[in-house]
Design a protein around this motif. Structure first.
Motif, PDB file in Angstrom:
ATOM      1  N   GLU A 124     -13.926 -49.175 -59.878  1.00 46.11           N
ATOM      2  CA  GLU A 124     -14.097 -47.736 -60.128  1.00 46.11           C
ATOM      3  C   GLU A 124     -12.886 -47.110 -60.812  1.00 46.11           C
ATOM      4  OE1 GLU A 124     -16.313 -44.517 -60.667  1.00 46.11           O
ATOM      5  OE2 GLU A 124     -17.038 -46.453 -59.935  1.00 46.11           O
ATOM      6  N   SER A 125     -11.672 -47.537 -60.457  1.00 40.11           N
ATOM      7  CA  SER A 125     -10.469 -46.970 -61.087  1.00 40.11           C
ATOM      8  C   SER A 125     -10.415 -47.253 -62.580  1.00 40.11           C
ATOM      9  CB  SER A 125      -9.210 -47.516 -60.416  1.00 40.11           C
ATOM     10  OG  SER A 125      -9.164 -47.103 -59.083  1.00 40.11           O
ATOM     11  N   LEU A 126     -11.041 -48.336 -63.004  1.00 38.85           N
ATOM     12  CA  LEU A 126     -11.080 -48.684 -64.421  1.00 38.85           C
ATOM     13  C   LEU A 126     -11.819 -47.608 -65.229  1.00 38.85           C
ATOM     14  CD1 LEU A 126     -10.432 -50.847 -66.555  1.00 38.85           C
ATOM     15  CD2 LEU A 126     -12.467 -52.078 -65.805  1.00 38.85           C
ATOM     16  N   TYR A 127     -12.669 -46.856 -64.583  1.00 35.60           N
ATOM     17  CA  TYR A 127     -13.423 -45.780 -65.230  1.00 35.60           C
ATOM     18  C   TYR A 127     -12.696 -44.438 -65.150  1.00 35.60           C
ATOM     19  CZ  TYR A 127     -17.505 -48.784 -65.721  1.00 35.60           C
ATOM     20  OH  TYR A 127     -18.369 -49.782 -66.097  1.00 35.60           O
ATOM     21  N   GLY A 128     -11.485 -44.435 -64.619  1.00 33.90           N
ATOM     22  CA  GLY A 128     -10.736 -43.197 -64.446  1.00 33.90           C
ATOM     23  C   GLY A 128     -10.137 -42.680 -65.736  1.00 33.90           C
ATOM     24  N   GLU A 183     -11.841 -40.778 -69.674  1.00 32.57           N
ATOM     25  CA  GLU A 183     -12.478 -40.962 -68.374  1.00 32.57           C
ATOM     26  C   GLU A 183     -13.935 -41.354 -68.584  1.00 32.57           C
ATOM     27  OE1 GLU A 183     -12.795 -38.797 -64.042  1.00 32.57           O
ATOM     28  OE2 GLU A 183     -11.804 -37.767 -65.694  1.00 32.57           O
ATOM     29  N   GLY A 184     -14.369 -42.368 -67.843  1.00 27.57           N
ATOM     30  CA  GLY A 184     -15.730 -42.866 -67.954  1.00 27.57           C
ATOM     31  C   GLY A 184     -15.877 -44.050 -68.893  1.00 27.57           C
ATOM     32  N   PHE A 185     -14.847 -44.335 -69.713  1.00 27.66           N
ATOM     33  CA  PHE A 185     -14.883 -45.498 -70.603  1.00 27.66           C
ATOM     34  C   PHE A 185     -13.880 -46.514 -70.074  1.00 27.66           C
ATOM     35  CE2 PHE A 185     -14.110 -48.287 -74.104  1.00 27.66           C
ATOM     36  CZ  PHE A 185     -15.339 -48.392 -74.724  1.00 27.66           C
ATOM     37  N   PRO A 186     -14.356 -47.656 -69.567  1.00 33.10           N
ATOM     38  CA  PRO A 186     -13.518 -48.606 -68.826  1.00 33.10           C
ATOM     39  C   PRO A 186     -12.710 -49.570 -69.692  1.00 33.10           C
ATOM     40  CG  PRO A 186     -15.757 -49.393 -68.884  1.00 33.10           C
ATOM     41  CD  PRO A 186     -15.767 -48.062 -69.577  1.00 33.10           C
ATOM     42  N   ALA A 187     -11.635 -49.086 -70.261  1.00 33.47           N
ATOM     43  CA  ALA A 187     -10.733 -49.944 -71.034  1.00 33.47           C
ATOM     44  C   ALA A 187      -9.337 -49.822 -70.437  1.00 33.47           C
ATOM     45  CB  ALA A 187     -10.725 -49.524 -72.501  1.00 33.47           C
ATOM     46  N   ALA A 188      -8.591 -50.920 -70.469  1.00 36.92           N
ATOM     47  CA  ALA A 188      -7.258 -50.906 -69.861  1.00 36.92           C
ATOM     48  C   ALA A 188      -6.364 -51.960 -70.505  1.00 36.92           C
ATOM     49  CB  ALA A 188      -7.363 -51.167 -68.361  1.00 36.92           C
ATOM     50  N   VAL A 189      -5.100 -51.857 -70.175  1.00 34.28           N
ATOM     51  CA  VAL A 189      -4.101 -52.822 -70.608  1.00 34.28           C
ATOM     52  C   VAL A 189      -3.488 -53.454 -69.358  1.00 34.28           C
ATOM     53  CG1 VAL A 189      -1.855 -53.080 -71.723  1.00 34.28           C
ATOM     54  CG2 VAL A 189      -3.595 -51.644 -72.769  1.00 34.28           C
ATOM     55  N   LEU A 190      -3.580 -54.777 -69.275  1.00 31.30           N
ATOM     56  CA  LEU A 190      -2.945 -55.531 -68.194  1.00 31.30           C
ATOM     57  C   LEU A 190      -1.453 -55.620 -68.504  1.00 31.30           C
ATOM     58  CD1 LEU A 190      -2.991 -57.521 -65.732  1.00 31.30           C
ATOM     59  CD2 LEU A 190      -3.457 -59.333 -67.401  1.00 31.30           C
ATOM     60  N   ILE A 191      -0.634 -55.242 -67.537  1.00 24.33           N
ATOM     61  CA  ILE A 191       0.816 -55.368 -67.698  1.00 24.33           C
ATOM     62  C   ILE A 191       1.170 -56.793 -67.277  1.00 24.33           C
ATOM     63  CG2 ILE A 191       3.080 -54.387 -67.161  1.00 24.33           C
ATOM     64  CD1 ILE A 191       0.999 -52.396 -68.426  1.00 24.33           C
ATOM     65  N   ARG A 192       1.507 -57.629 -68.253  1.00 24.78           N
ATOM     66  CA  ARG A 192       1.723 -59.057 -67.993  1.00 24.78           C
ATOM     67  C   ARG A 192       3.165 -59.403 -67.632  1.00 24.78           C
ATOM     68  NH1 ARG A 192      -1.649 -62.949 -68.417  1.00 24.78           N
ATOM     69  NH2 ARG A 192       0.106 -64.351 -68.677  1.00 24.78           N
ATOM     70  N   ALA A 193       4.144 -58.702 -68.220  1.00 25.42           N
ATOM     71  CA  ALA A 193       5.536 -59.076 -67.956  1.00 25.42           C
ATOM     72  C   ALA A 193       6.462 -57.887 -68.192  1.00 25.42           C
ATOM     73  CB  ALA A 193       5.961 -60.247 -68.844  1.00 25.42           C
ATOM     74  N   GLY A 223      -2.971 -53.196 -53.657  1.00 30.04           N
ATOM     75  CA  GLY A 223      -4.182 -52.401 -53.845  1.00 30.04           C
ATOM     76  C   GLY A 223      -3.997 -50.938 -53.480  1.00 30.04           C
ATOM     77  N   LYS A 224      -2.949 -50.613 -52.747  1.00 30.66           N
ATOM     78  CA  LYS A 224      -2.677 -49.208 -52.406  1.00 30.66           C
ATOM     79  C   LYS A 224      -2.411 -48.370 -53.656  1.00 30.66           C
ATOM     80  CE  LYS A 224      -0.823 -50.269 -47.862  1.00 30.66           C
ATOM     81  NZ  LYS A 224       0.357 -50.329 -47.010  1.00 30.66           N
ATOM     82  N   GLU A 225      -1.958 -49.005 -54.728  1.00 30.46           N
ATOM     83  CA  GLU A 225      -1.672 -48.281 -55.965  1.00 30.46           C
ATOM     84  C   GLU A 225      -2.909 -48.134 -56.852  1.00 30.46           C
ATOM     85  OE1 GLU A 225       2.008 -48.943 -54.193  1.00 30.46           O
ATOM     86  OE2 GLU A 225       0.723 -50.581 -54.794  1.00 30.46           O
ATOM     87  N   ASP A 226      -4.002 -48.786 -56.501  1.00 31.07           N
ATOM     88  CA  ASP A 226      -5.221 -48.681 -57.307  1.00 31.07           C
ATOM     89  C   ASP A 226      -5.676 -47.222 -57.348  1.00 31.07           C
ATOM     90  OD1 ASP A 226      -7.466 -49.701 -58.810  1.00 31.07           O
ATOM     91  OD2 ASP A 226      -8.680 -49.400 -57.014  1.00 31.07           O
ATOM     92  N   GLY A 227      -5.866 -46.709 -58.543  1.00 29.27           N
ATOM     93  CA  GLY A 227      -6.364 -45.354 -58.712  1.00 29.27           C
ATOM     94  C   GLY A 227      -5.300 -44.276 -58.807  1.00 29.27           C
ATOM     95  N   VAL A 228      -4.031 -44.628 -58.622  1.00 30.43           N
ATOM     96  CA  VAL A 228      -2.988 -43.603 -58.700  1.00 30.43           C
ATOM     97  C   VAL A 228      -2.629 -43.315 -60.157  1.00 30.43           C
ATOM     98  CG1 VAL A 228      -2.038 -44.252 -56.444  1.00 30.43           C
ATOM     99  CG2 VAL A 228      -0.991 -45.154 -58.526  1.00 30.43           C
ATOM    100  N   SER A 229      -2.048 -42.165 -60.380  1.00 29.23           N
ATOM    101  CA  SER A 229      -1.590 -41.793 -61.717  1.00 29.23           C
ATOM    102  C   SER A 229      -0.309 -42.554 -62.043  1.00 29.23           C
ATOM    103  CB  SER A 229      -1.318 -40.294 -61.782  1.00 29.23           C
ATOM    104  OG  SER A 229      -0.649 -39.972 -62.984  1.00 29.23           O
ATOM    105  N   LEU A 230      -0.241 -43.075 -63.258  1.00 28.13           N
ATOM    106  CA  LEU A 230       0.968 -43.761 -63.714  1.00 28.13           C
ATOM    107  C   LEU A 230       1.922 -42.795 -64.413  1.00 28.13           C
ATOM    108  CD1 LEU A 230      -0.711 -47.033 -64.998  1.00 28.13           C
ATOM    109  CD2 LEU A 230       0.698 -46.744 -62.936  1.00 28.13           C
TER     110      LEU A 230
END
Length: 160
Positions: free
Chosen positions: A30-34, A58-68, A105-112
């Motif tokens: 769900e957070s991916l849609y935030g 919001e509503g379009f589920p695109a993201a960037v994985l932070i790898r390093a 997982g506690k950080e899931d959905g928080v503002s960066l």
């Protein structure tokens, strides 16, 4: 704190490697849609956390994985959390990065943009060379050149 040196993009419902491929939606994603700037944190392989930054509207589920990350400050805490690995390996992969920073997982959905976990503009932005290549650690759309690394950085994850 650290400087992001490696990422992977996940483009949304048309990207077969994205957790929201074909519009899949569940409580887990769900957070991916935030809204942009939301942390999407997920658990993988039954043992590792991975941190993503939602990038589109919001509503379009695109993201960037932070790898390093290149560690910049807070090394004492990172070393303690990572159990004495060499500094070069503290944040050299998405799971290692989360462990070093204490991300769960506690950080899931928080503002960066505010709070404990933030992504800030880098004053060196534009002064580094970035290389692109295939994503790793996935089984679909592996060859899409959506893995981005600061060229020559010793802090990126292994090449595989």
């Amino acid at each position: 704190m650290g400087r992001i040196v490696e990422t992977e993009a996940y483009l949304g419902p048309d990207d077969p490697a994205c957790h929201a491929w074909k519009g899949r939606r569940s409580e887990a994603v769900e957070s991916l849609y935030g809204p942009p700037g939301t942390a999407y944190v997920y658990f993988t392989y039954g043992m590792h956390w991975c941190l993503n930054a939602v990038t589109r509207r919001e509503g379009f589920p695109a993201a960037v994985l932070i790898r390093a990350l290149e560690p910049v400050s807070g090394l004492t805490a990172m070393r303690r959390r990572r159990g004495g690995v060499p500094d070069r390996r503290l944040c050299a992969g998405p799971a290692m990065l989360c462990e070093a920073l204490g991300v769960t997982g506690k950080e899931d959905g928080v503002s960066l943009a505010r709070g404990r976990l933030r992504i800030l503009a880098d004053p060196d932005r534009g002064r580094v060379r970035v290389s692109a290549g295939p994503r790793v650690g996935i089984s679909r759309a592996v060859d899409w050149p959506l893995r981005f690394r600061v060229a020559g950085s010793p802090w990126v994850s292994s090449a595989r």
